[in-house]
Design an enzyme around this catalytic site. Structure first.
Site, PDB file in Angstrom:
ATOM      1  N   GLN A   1       0.871  -1.177   0.000  1.00  0.00           N
ATOM      2  CA  GLN A   1       0.000   0.000   0.000  1.00  0.00           C
ATOM      3  C   GLN A   1       0.907   1.225   0.000  1.00  0.00           C
ATOM      4  O   GLN A   1       1.632   1.474   0.965  1.00  0.00           O
ATOM      5  CB  GLN A   1      -0.912   0.016   1.235  1.00  0.00           C
TER       6      GLN A   1
ATOM      7  N   HIS B   1      -8.228   2.707  -0.858  1.00  0.00           N
ATOM      8  CA  HIS B   1      -8.594   2.870  -2.263  1.00  0.00           C
ATOM      9  C   HIS B   1      -8.628   1.505  -2.926  1.00  0.00           C
ATOM     10  O   HIS B   1      -7.894   0.597  -2.553  1.00  0.00           O
ATOM     11  CB  HIS B   1      -7.659   3.829  -3.006  1.00  0.00           C
TER      12      HIS B   1
END
Length: 146
Positions: A95, A101
Site C-alpha cells: 500500500q 482505495h
C-alpha cells in the site's frame, strides 16, 4: 518518520489535481497517475481511513458496491478483455498511499506474455483526462441500479 499530508485527501480537497471520473459526498473515482494499464482507475472514500480495517463494515460494502459499475465503464471505455480488482493494506501489502482505495485495472489478452503484471508508467495528464471523460460518459450512459 516524516508525517506528510495524505495525497488523496489533498486531491479530495482540491489542493492537488486529478483526472476525476466521478465524485459524490462519499466516494471519488480518479485515474491512477501511475497506471498498470491504460484505464487504471481508483475508487476512494472521501472520508480518510488508513486501511480497510478502520472502515465501518457498512462503508466497506458501499465502497465495493461501486466497483462493478466503475469496472464495467472502464472495460467498455478502453476495450479491455478483463479486469483485476485490488486493494492493499499496509506497507507489507504494497500500500503506497495510506488512504483506502480500490484499484480497477483493465487487462488485455497480450499484456503479460510472461505471466507477470505489466510495468507501471507515468501517465500524461492529457491522456488521463481523456480516459476519465470516456469512462465518465460510459458510467452516465449505464442504467442506474438505484
Amino acid at each position: 518518520m516524516v508525517n506528510r499530508p495524505c495525497i488523496f485527501c489533498s486531491i479530495l480537497e482540491g489542493k492537488l489535481p486529478s483526472a476525476q471520473v466521478y465524485k459524490d459526498a462519499d466516494f471519488m473515482v480518479i485515474m491512477d497517475k501511475y497506471p498498470i494499464n491504460r484505464g487504471h482507475a481508483l475508487v476512494i472514500p472521501t472520508k480518510h481511513y488508513d486501511n480497510l480495517l478502520q472502515m465501518p463494515p457498512a462503508e466497506v460494502g458501499r465502497l465495493y458496491s461501486m466497483v462493478p459499475a466503475v469496472a464495467k465503464a472502464v472495460v467498455s471505455a478502453v476495450g479491455a478483455d478483463g479486469f483485476n480488482v485490488g486493494q492493499n493494506n499496509g506497507i507489507a501489502a504494497n500500500q503506497i498511499v495510506p488512504h483506502v482505495h480500490v484499484h480497477i485495472v483493465p487487462r488485455f489478452i497480450d499484456d503479460s506474455p510472461d505471466g507477470r503484471w505489466p510495468d507501471r508508467r507515468v501517465a500524461q495528464d492529457g491522456e488521463l483526462a481523456e480516459l476519465a471523460q470516456k469512462i465518465r460518459l460510459k458510467m452516465a450512459a449505464a442504467p442506474s441500479s438505484k
